[in-house]
Write an enzyme that holds these catalytic residues in place. Structure first.
Site, PDB file in Angstrom:
ATOM      1  N   GLU A  45      48.141  42.892  41.611  1.00  0.00           N
ATOM      2  CA  GLU A  45      48.937  42.682  40.400  1.00  0.00           C
ATOM      3  C   GLU A  45      50.427  42.855  40.670  1.00  0.00           C
ATOM      4  O   GLU A  45      50.847  43.805  41.322  1.00  0.00           O
ATOM      5  CB  GLU A  45      48.480  43.678  39.327  1.00  0.00           C
ATOM      6  CG  GLU A  45      49.212  43.553  37.995  1.00  0.00           C
ATOM      7  CD  GLU A  45      48.807  44.648  37.010  1.00  0.00           C
ATOM      8  OE1 GLU A  45      49.040  44.465  35.804  1.00  0.00           O
ATOM      9  OE2 GLU A  45      48.273  45.686  37.455  1.00  0.00           O
ATOM     10  N   LYS A 118      47.536  38.812  30.309  1.00  0.00           N
ATOM     11  CA  LYS A 118      46.813  40.075  30.201  1.00  0.00           C
ATOM     12  C   LYS A 118      46.621  40.476  28.737  1.00  0.00           C
ATOM     13  O   LYS A 118      47.570  40.559  27.967  1.00  0.00           O
ATOM     14  CB  LYS A 118      47.587  41.159  30.954  1.00  0.00           C
ATOM     15  CG  LYS A 118      46.895  42.499  31.073  1.00  0.00           C
ATOM     16  CD  LYS A 118      47.730  43.401  31.984  1.00  0.00           C
ATOM     17  CE  LYS A 118      47.109  44.755  32.210  1.00  0.00           C
ATOM     18  NZ  LYS A 118      47.921  45.559  33.170  1.00  0.00           N
ATOM     19  N   CYS A 155      44.012  44.063  35.757  1.00  0.00           N
ATOM     20  CA  CYS A 155      44.087  45.523  35.768  1.00  0.00           C
ATOM     21  C   CYS A 155      43.394  46.178  34.572  1.00  0.00           C
ATOM     22  O   CYS A 155      42.173  46.255  34.554  1.00  0.00           O
ATOM     23  CB  CYS A 155      45.538  45.975  35.907  1.00  0.00           C
ATOM     24  SG  CYS A 155      45.697  47.675  36.525  1.00  0.00           S
TER      25      CYS A 155
END
Length: 283
Positions: A45, A118, A155
């Protein structure tokens, strides 16, 4: 069902403040992975620099770019086309006045198939992402690549079973999670890498799907705020078994191949998707 093999690779390395150096070390690992036969190659990431979300500073907004202008996306999508591999490329995205933590999926011909933003944005000591990123507005997404249909979360997304299930329901054959996770500033002795792995191993079991996570490693200093990333990038199979893993401080690759036809038979045999009761899940 015919045999369809896919070879996955997770990259793990240290990153610093020099964008060009970070891109170069990522490119070098991608080339190594491709030399080992990897077809879908996952960097970690926000590899453009240090993980800047350890503190709040408006200067970092200057490092965000639109998808087609971002230096990481330009460099890695070109490399994907050169090597004939698929690369999910994590980047700090600017879209008008909005900023996102995003992934651009480069197919094996170098074309960018689309962007995922995200969905779950953490906010706590050492991970102050809500200052920088809006919650993603793309929904969970999958992409039909040259080598198979992939789903990509980012993540904090990897802790949420709904994210993995949504991508599996869209037909993902493997799930990929670029990651930046490590020490907790309030407790230097806390090491959550086992919980981190187990959460994703559970997604693998309940969706009968392989999962790959690429984390960074090393101690980073963000103008006095220090964060140690714990590595342990890994690949687990559709039964949740870790089949390739890197150590806490190791720089390198985790590589593994899967027969997607065999996994499809296994998934049908277990009946998880046959026996779902979405009419009961509205709560």
């Amino acid at each position: 069902m015919s045999k369809r093999t896919i070879t996955l690779a997770a990259l793990q390395t240290r990153y610093g403040h020099d964008l060009a150096d970070n891109v170069a070390r990522t490119e070098a690992l991608v080339r190594r992975a491709a030399d080992q036969g990897a077809q879908v190659i996952l960097p970690s990431e926000l590899f453009q620099g240090t993980y800047f979300c350890t503190r709040q500073d408006p200067k970092w907004f200057e490092t965000a770019h639109a998808v087609n202008d971002h230096p990481c996306v330009r460099a890695l999508s070109s490399l994907a086309g050169e090597l004939g591999v698929v690369i999910p490329i994590s980047f700090f995205e600017k879209d008008g006045p909005s900023y996102f933590n995003s992934v651009a999926v480069a197919d094996a011909d170098g074309s960018v198939l689309g962007v995922y933003r995200k969905s779950h944005i953490p906010d706590g000591p050492g991970y102050m992402e809500k200052y920088y990123f809006r919650p993603g507005d793309t929904g969970f997404k999958t992409w039909q690549t040259k080598f198979g249909k992939i789903g990509v979360g980012i993540c904090w997304d990897q802790w949420f079973p709904e994210c993995a299930r949504a991508m599996a329901l869209q037909g993902a054959e493997v799930l990929l999670y670029p990651t930046a996770i490590g020490s907790e500033p309030y407790d230097a002795q806390l090491d959550t890498h086992k919980q981190w792995q187990r959460a994703m191993q559970g997604h693998a079991v309940s969706n009968a799907i392989p999962i790959i996570a690429a984390n960074r490693t090393g101690l980073e200093d963000n103008e006095g705020t220090r964060q140690a990333f714990y590595g342990h990038s890994f690949i687990c199979d559709h039964g949740g078994k870790i089949v390739a893993e890197l150590g806490a401080d190791e720089v390198g690759l985790a590589v593994h191949s899967f027969d997607l036809g065999e996994i499809e038979r296994y998934r049908a045999d277990w009946g998880f998707f046959r026996d779902r009761r979405p009419d009961l899940y509205r709560e």
